[in-house]
Motif scaffolding. Structure first.
Motif, PDB file in Angstrom:
ATOM      1  N   PRO A  32       0.804  -1.227   0.000  1.00 40.35           N
ATOM      2  CA  PRO A  32       0.000   0.000   0.000  1.00 40.35           C
ATOM      3  C   PRO A  32       0.840   1.282   0.000  1.00 40.35           C
ATOM      4  CG  PRO A  32      -0.115  -1.088   2.127  1.00 40.35           C
ATOM      5  CD  PRO A  32       0.609  -2.017   1.201  1.00 40.35           C
ATOM      6  N   HIS A  33       2.097   1.212   0.458  1.00 35.67           N
ATOM      7  CA  HIS A  33       2.948   2.394   0.510  1.00 35.67           C
ATOM      8  C   HIS A  33       3.999   2.394  -0.592  1.00 35.67           C
ATOM      9  CE1 HIS A  33       1.066   3.503   4.245  1.00 35.67           C
ATOM     10  NE2 HIS A  33       1.318   2.300   4.738  1.00 35.67           N
ATOM     11  N   GLY A  34       3.869   1.503  -1.555  1.00 37.09           N
ATOM     12  CA  GLY A  34       4.781   1.482  -2.691  1.00 37.09           C
ATOM     13  C   GLY A  34       6.010   0.614  -2.520  1.00 37.09           C
ATOM     14  N   ALA A  35       6.110  -0.128  -1.428  1.00 37.29           N
ATOM     15  CA  ALA A  35       7.254  -1.020  -1.217  1.00 37.29           C
ATOM     16  C   ALA A  35       6.925  -2.396  -1.796  1.00 37.29           C
ATOM     17  CB  ALA A  35       7.565  -1.155   0.267  1.00 37.29           C
ATOM     18  N   TRP A  36       7.955  -3.050  -2.307  1.00 40.19           N
ATOM     19  CA  TRP A  36       7.752  -4.384  -2.874  1.00 40.19           C
ATOM     20  C   TRP A  36       7.492  -5.388  -1.758  1.00 40.19           C
ATOM     21  CZ3 TRP A  36       6.907  -5.183  -7.805  1.00 40.19           C
ATOM     22  CH2 TRP A  36       7.377  -4.270  -8.726  1.00 40.19           C
ATOM     23  N   LEU A  37       6.480  -6.214  -1.953  1.00 44.35           N
ATOM     24  CA  LEU A  37       6.185  -7.298  -1.024  1.00 44.35           C
ATOM     25  C   LEU A  37       6.995  -8.525  -1.423  1.00 44.35           C
ATOM     26  CD1 LEU A  37       2.302  -6.940  -0.939  1.00 44.35           C
ATOM     27  CD2 LEU A  37       3.934  -6.131   0.766  1.00 44.35           C
ATOM     28  N   PRO A  38       7.303  -9.403  -0.477  1.00 45.52           N
ATOM     29  CA  PRO A  38       8.026 -10.625  -0.853  1.00 45.52           C
ATOM     30  C   PRO A  38       7.146 -11.533  -1.708  1.00 45.52           C
ATOM     31  CG  PRO A  38       7.434 -10.673   1.471  1.00 45.52           C
ATOM     32  CD  PRO A  38       7.060  -9.319   0.954  1.00 45.52           C
ATOM     33  N   ILE A  39       7.790 -12.294  -2.584  1.00 44.31           N
ATOM     34  CA  ILE A  39       7.072 -13.230  -3.442  1.00 44.31           C
ATOM     35  C   ILE A  39       6.725 -14.449  -2.601  1.00 44.31           C
ATOM     36  CG2 ILE A  39       7.214 -14.646  -5.508  1.00 44.31           C
ATOM     37  CD1 ILE A  39       9.269 -12.638  -6.573  1.00 44.31           C
ATOM     38  N   THR A  40       5.431 -14.758  -2.494  1.00 41.63           N
ATOM     39  CA  THR A  40       4.981 -15.885  -1.688  1.00 41.63           C
ATOM     40  C   THR A  40       4.031 -16.758  -2.491  1.00 41.63           C
ATOM     41  OG1 THR A  40       3.152 -14.611  -0.788  1.00 41.63           O
ATOM     42  CG2 THR A  40       5.177 -14.634   0.496  1.00 41.63           C
ATOM     43  N   ALA A  41       4.004 -18.027  -2.127  1.00 43.41           N
ATOM     44  CA  ALA A  41       3.056 -18.978  -2.692  1.00 43.41           C
ATOM     45  C   ALA A  41       2.651 -19.914  -1.554  1.00 43.41           C
ATOM     46  CB  ALA A  41       3.680 -19.765  -3.831  1.00 43.41           C
ATOM     47  N   ASP A  42       1.384 -19.933  -1.230  1.00 43.62           N
ATOM     48  CA  ASP A  42       0.866 -20.669  -0.063  1.00 43.62           C
ATOM     49  C   ASP A  42       1.603 -20.161   1.176  1.00 43.62           C
ATOM     50  OD1 ASP A  42      -0.852 -22.074  -1.735  1.00 43.62           O
ATOM     51  OD2 ASP A  42       0.621 -23.651  -2.078  1.00 43.62           O
ATOM     52  N   ASP A  43       2.361 -21.018   1.854  1.00 41.74           N
ATOM     53  CA  ASP A  43       3.107 -20.593   3.039  1.00 41.74           C
ATOM     54  C   ASP A  43       4.594 -20.459   2.765  1.00 41.74           C
ATOM     55  OD1 ASP A  43       0.804 -20.548   4.531  1.00 41.74           O
ATOM     56  OD2 ASP A  43       1.003 -22.638   5.165  1.00 41.74           O
ATOM     57  N   THR A  44       5.000 -20.535   1.507  1.00 38.72           N
ATOM     58  CA  THR A  44       6.412 -20.484   1.147  1.00 38.72           C
ATOM     59  C   THR A  44       6.752 -19.092   0.632  1.00 38.72           C
ATOM     60  OG1 THR A  44       6.268 -22.797   0.511  1.00 38.72           O
ATOM     61  CG2 THR A  44       8.204 -21.585  -0.218  1.00 38.72           C
ATOM     62  N   GLU A  45       7.843 -18.548   1.152  1.00 36.56           N
ATOM     63  CA  GLU A  45       8.276 -17.215   0.754  1.00 36.56           C
ATOM     64  C   GLU A  45       9.638 -17.296   0.090  1.00 36.56           C
ATOM     65  OE1 GLU A  45       9.576 -13.147   3.030  1.00 36.56           O
ATOM     66  OE2 GLU A  45       7.872 -14.264   3.816  1.00 36.56           O
ATOM     67  N   LEU A  46       9.838 -16.511  -0.965  1.00 34.92           N
ATOM     68  CA  LEU A  46      11.131 -16.453  -1.631  1.00 34.92           C
ATOM     69  C   LEU A  46      12.159 -15.892  -0.657  1.00 34.92           C
ATOM     70  CD1 LEU A  46      12.740 -16.792  -4.283  1.00 34.92           C
ATOM     71  CD2 LEU A  46      12.178 -14.421  -4.789  1.00 34.92           C
TER      72      LEU A  46
END
Length: 71
Positions: A32-46
């Motif tokens: 919401p503030h323009g920062a990149w969110l981590p790439i996630t799939a289900d409960d796994t995060e890059l």
């Protein structure tokens, strides 16, 4: 640099697999503030490689390694 390379490869893979445009990537991965969110799939995060501790290997022991044969 490895983390940037990995991030770009995953983004390109997602674009190809889902036929997303860059606009779709930004819609899903910008917070919401323009920062990149981590790439996630289900409960796994890059993994963020810049936050992982350095990996240390076994130190060189040279001649101090005991021999299995009697001298």
């Amino acid at each position: 640099m490895l983390g940037d390379f990995l991030w770009r490869r995953v983004i390109m893979w997602l674009k190809t697999m889902h036929r997303w445009s860059w606009k779709d990537i930004r819609k899903r991965l910008l917070g919401p503030h323009g920062a990149w969110l981590p790439i996630t799939a289900d409960d796994t995060e890059l993994i963020n490689l810049s936050r992982t501790p350095p990996i240390t290997r076994y130190r060189y022991r040279g001649n101090t390694i005991p021999s299995p044969w009697p001298t």
